[in-house]
Design an enzyme around this catalytic site. Structure first.
Site, mmCIF file in Angstrom:
data_model
loop_
_atom_site.group_PDB
_atom_site.id
_atom_site.type_symbol
_atom_site.label_atom_id
_atom_site.label_comp_id
_atom_site.label_asym_id
_atom_site.label_seq_id
_atom_site.Cartn_x
_atom_site.Cartn_y
_atom_site.Cartn_z
ATOM 1 N N LYS A 1 2.974 0.918 20.343
ATOM 2 C CA LYS A 1 4.389 1.304 20.204
ATOM 3 C C LYS A 1 5.130 1.144 21.534
ATOM 4 O O LYS A 1 6.285 0.719 21.575
ATOM 5 C CB LYS A 1 4.495 2.739 19.686
ATOM 6 C CG LYS A 1 4.027 2.854 18.235
ATOM 7 C CD LYS A 1 3.834 4.288 17.813
ATOM 8 C CE LYS A 1 3.299 4.375 16.396
ATOM 9 N NZ LYS A 1 2.626 5.650 16.113
ATOM 10 N N LYS B 1 2.641 -2.954 13.176
ATOM 11 C CA LYS B 1 2.804 -3.202 14.615
ATOM 12 C C LYS B 1 2.103 -4.485 15.079
ATOM 13 O O LYS B 1 2.433 -5.043 16.112
ATOM 14 C CB LYS B 1 2.221 -2.013 15.403
ATOM 15 C CG LYS B 1 2.977 -0.716 15.202
ATOM 16 C CD LYS B 1 2.251 0.465 15.797
ATOM 17 C CE LYS B 1 1.131 0.975 14.939
ATOM 18 N NZ LYS B 1 1.484 1.637 13.690
ATOM 19 N N GLY C 1 0.841 -1.199 0.000
ATOM 20 C CA GLY C 1 0.000 0.000 0.000
ATOM 21 C C GLY C 1 0.872 1.244 0.000
ATOM 22 O O GLY C 1 1.938 1.268 -0.633
ATOM 23 N N ASN C 2 0.446 2.274 0.730
ATOM 24 C CA ASN C 2 1.202 3.540 0.748
ATOM 25 C C ASN C 2 2.653 3.326 1.138
ATOM 26 O O ASN C 2 3.573 3.765 0.443
ATOM 27 C CB ASN C 2 0.578 4.506 1.765
ATOM 28 C CG ASN C 2 -0.736 5.038 1.287
ATOM 29 O OD1 ASN C 2 -0.885 5.352 0.110
ATOM 30 N ND2 ASN C 2 -1.717 5.123 2.185
ATOM 31 N N VAL C 3 2.848 2.660 2.279
ATOM 32 C CA VAL C 3 4.205 2.517 2.809
ATOM 33 C C VAL C 3 4.996 1.483 1.997
ATOM 34 O O VAL C 3 6.144 1.725 1.618
ATOM 35 C CB VAL C 3 4.163 2.134 4.309
ATOM 36 C CG1 VAL C 3 5.564 1.838 4.830
ATOM 37 C CG2 VAL C 3 3.520 3.251 5.128
HETATM 38 N N1 LIG Z 1 0.952 5.376 6.472
HETATM 39 C C1 LIG Z 1 1.842 5.780 7.357
HETATM 40 O O1 LIG Z 1 2.250 6.907 7.350
HETATM 41 C C2 LIG Z 1 2.384 4.803 8.384
HETATM 42 C C3 LIG Z 1 3.308 5.256 9.324
HETATM 43 C C4 LIG Z 1 3.855 4.341 10.222
HETATM 44 C C5 LIG Z 1 3.450 3.019 10.196
HETATM 45 N N2 LIG Z 1 2.505 2.629 9.304
HETATM 46 C C6 LIG Z 1 2.106 1.217 9.290
HETATM 47 O O2 LIG Z 1 2.477 0.701 8.032
HETATM 48 C C7 LIG Z 1 1.562 -0.289 7.649
HETATM 49 C C8 LIG Z 1 1.078 0.011 6.241
HETATM 50 O O3 LIG Z 1 0.453 1.277 6.230
HETATM 51 P P1 LIG Z 1 -0.098 1.876 4.871
HETATM 52 O O4 LIG Z 1 -0.405 3.295 5.123
HETATM 53 O O5 LIG Z 1 0.808 1.507 3.759
HETATM 54 O O6 LIG Z 1 -1.466 1.060 4.729
HETATM 55 P P2 LIG Z 1 -2.234 0.712 3.381
HETATM 56 O O7 LIG Z 1 -1.998 1.744 2.341
HETATM 57 O O8 LIG Z 1 -3.623 0.360 3.781
HETATM 58 O O9 LIG Z 1 -1.494 -0.623 2.885
HETATM 59 C C9 LIG Z 1 -1.666 -1.873 3.508
HETATM 60 C C10 LIG Z 1 -1.320 -2.912 2.485
HETATM 61 O O10 LIG Z 1 -1.385 -4.196 3.105
HETATM 62 C C11 LIG Z 1 -2.052 -5.060 2.186
HETATM 63 N N3 LIG Z 1 -2.601 -6.252 2.800
HETATM 64 C C12 LIG Z 1 -3.752 -6.417 3.508
HETATM 65 N N4 LIG Z 1 -3.914 -7.713 3.829
HETATM 66 C C13 LIG Z 1 -2.855 -8.378 3.285
HETATM 67 C C14 LIG Z 1 -2.470 -9.733 3.235
HETATM 68 N N5 LIG Z 1 -3.187 -10.684 3.825
HETATM 69 N N6 LIG Z 1 -1.343 -10.069 2.564
HETATM 70 C C15 LIG Z 1 -0.599 -9.114 1.939
HETATM 71 N N7 LIG Z 1 -0.920 -7.815 1.954
HETATM 72 C C16 LIG Z 1 -2.025 -7.458 2.625
HETATM 73 C C17 LIG Z 1 -3.121 -4.183 1.568
HETATM 74 O O11 LIG Z 1 -3.608 -4.801 0.416
HETATM 75 P P3 LIG Z 1 -5.010 -4.334 -0.268
HETATM 76 O O12 LIG Z 1 -4.740 -2.982 -0.840
HETATM 77 O O13 LIG Z 1 -5.226 -5.391 -1.285
HETATM 78 O O14 LIG Z 1 -6.018 -4.341 0.832
HETATM 79 C C18 LIG Z 1 -2.277 -2.938 1.287
HETATM 80 O O15 LIG Z 1 -1.520 -3.116 0.115
HETATM 81 C C19 LIG Z 1 0.435 -0.290 8.680
HETATM 82 O O16 LIG Z 1 0.648 -1.368 9.546
HETATM 83 C C20 LIG Z 1 0.599 1.023 9.389
HETATM 84 O O17 LIG Z 1 0.186 0.942 10.736
HETATM 85 C C21 LIG Z 1 1.982 3.474 8.387
#
Ligand SMILES: NC(=O)c1ccc[n+]([C@@H]2O[C@H](COP(=O)([O-])OP(=O)(O)OC[C@H]3O[C@@H](n4cnc5c(N)ncnc54)[C@H](OP(=O)(O)O)[C@@H]3O)[C@@H](O)[C@H]2O)c1
Length: 331
Positions: free
Chosen positions: A214, A114, A12-14
């Protein structure tokens, strides 16, 4: 030249930002560490891609439906798994299955989500130790803010007596908005959601659970404790009233949502709660969506880190710092 194969679960985003930056830094990895880094597999919840010769950014749009899950990544034989899926601390899913499977093969893990670390941190550490896999978790512990590194290496040689951290950017932003403009919690939250500074479903942040996650990871990975969520007393900022804001402004204090660990005679005490700080305390000056960690030690005094960067680049950078630390210390 030795090849280092990388797989990313959670695209996803990260995850995508990590992939872009990893590909852009390949010449750095070659020059500094003498390794050819290849992104060999990525997947989201429904689709993925595997390519032994290396995935390029142009391939990101060509994920194959149904190509996902731990077994799919195993086939790519990665040396390093970067786990960037959703964070569900009640089940550890989906990251837990990826980490259990890949760490069991001796693959190193760089963890951003996390959930698995909160749900099963100590067992994952033991699994990694048993297979010789390395587990690095900066992205899951306030990301760009140096936290776990400081505990693991910067403070070697002294004893940590306790720590307190402003570990959640959204609540810091909301409390600053309320204090600076004298507005109530519902108004600050509406504004933050409209501006994209708070999630549309913000309860994990405002009720203190993100901070608790955290804090637990820092406790179990940075302080060698073995705590579960049941050991953390958690409260949030949803009950802050305009009267509270007025009183704090009058007193010259500033509220923060703080995760704390204290070592007491009867054992460690972990808590997430709103606390107030006088203006001469650095915690009163944590701007916008920044975060901070203060660590109290026996011999090195009080150590403070404070800051933060734009997301998702800051979190991706933290994950790639971990990745680079793996390259810098080959097994
Ligand atoms: N965004 C931030 O700024 C930030 C900062 C610090 C930490 N984080 C942590 O980083 C992580 C990702 O954040 P994000 O913002 O990137 O979230 P996101 O955009 O919602 O991306 C999550 C990704 O995980 C995928 N996913 C869901 N179930 C899965 C599975 N069973 N197998 C493989 N992939 C799967 C999703 O796929 P689909 O698209 O197909 O659902 C999506 O590609 C989270 O745990 C968040 O707490 C994020």
């Amino acid at each position: 030249m030795k090849t280092v194969a990388v797989a990313i679960s959670g695209f996803g985003n990260v995850g995508r930002q990590i992939a872009r930056m990893l590909l852009a830094r390949r010449s750095r990895y070659r020059n500094l560490y003498g390794v050819d880094v290849r992104l060999v597999a990525v997947c989201n919840s429904r689709a993925g891609l595997r390519k032994g010769a290396g995935i390029e950014e142009v391939d990101f749009a060509s994920l194959v439906p149904g190509s996902t899950g731990p077994a799919f990544l195993v086939e790519a034989k990665p040396d390093v798994l970067i786990e960037a899926g959703p964070s569900d601390f009640e089940t550890g899913s989906p990251g837990l299955a990826y980490l259990r499977t890949l760490l069991a093969m001796g693959c190193d893990g760089v963890v951003v989500s996390k959930g698995a670390l909160v749900h099963s941190g100590p067992p994952l550490r033991r699994l990694a130790a048993a297979t010789g896999a390395r587990l690095r978790i900066s992205g899951a512990t306030a990301a760009a803010l140096p936290t776990i590194d400081v505990l693991e290496t910067g403070l070697l040689g002294c004893r940590v007596l306790g720590l307190e951290g402003v570990l959640n950017a959204t609540t810091n932003y909301l409390l600053n908005a309320m204090m600076e403009r004298g507005i109530g919690f519902p108004e600050a939250l509406r504004e933050a959601q409209a501006g994209g500074f708070a999630e549309s479903e913000p309860s994990r942040d405002i009720e203190g659970w993100d901070t608790a996650c955290k804090l637990l990871i820092l406790a179990n990975f940075g302080l060698d404790l073995d705590l579960g969520m049941k050991d953390v007393s958690v409260s949030g900022i949803g009950g802050v009233t305009l009267d509270d804001i007025g009183r704090w402004r009058e007193e010259g204090t500033v509220p923060r949502l703080v995760g704390r660990i204290e070592f007491r005679e009867d054992g460690p005490k972990a808590e997430v709660a709103l606390r107030t700080y006088p203006l001469d305390d650095p915690f009163a000056h944590i701007a916008g969506k920044a975060k901070a960690l203060r660590i109290h030690t026996d011999c090195m005094g009080e150590i403070l880190t404070m800051g933060g960067g734009p997301e998702p680049t800051a979190t991706a950078s933290a994950a790639l710092k971990d990745f680079e630390l793996l390259l810098a210390t080959p097994r």
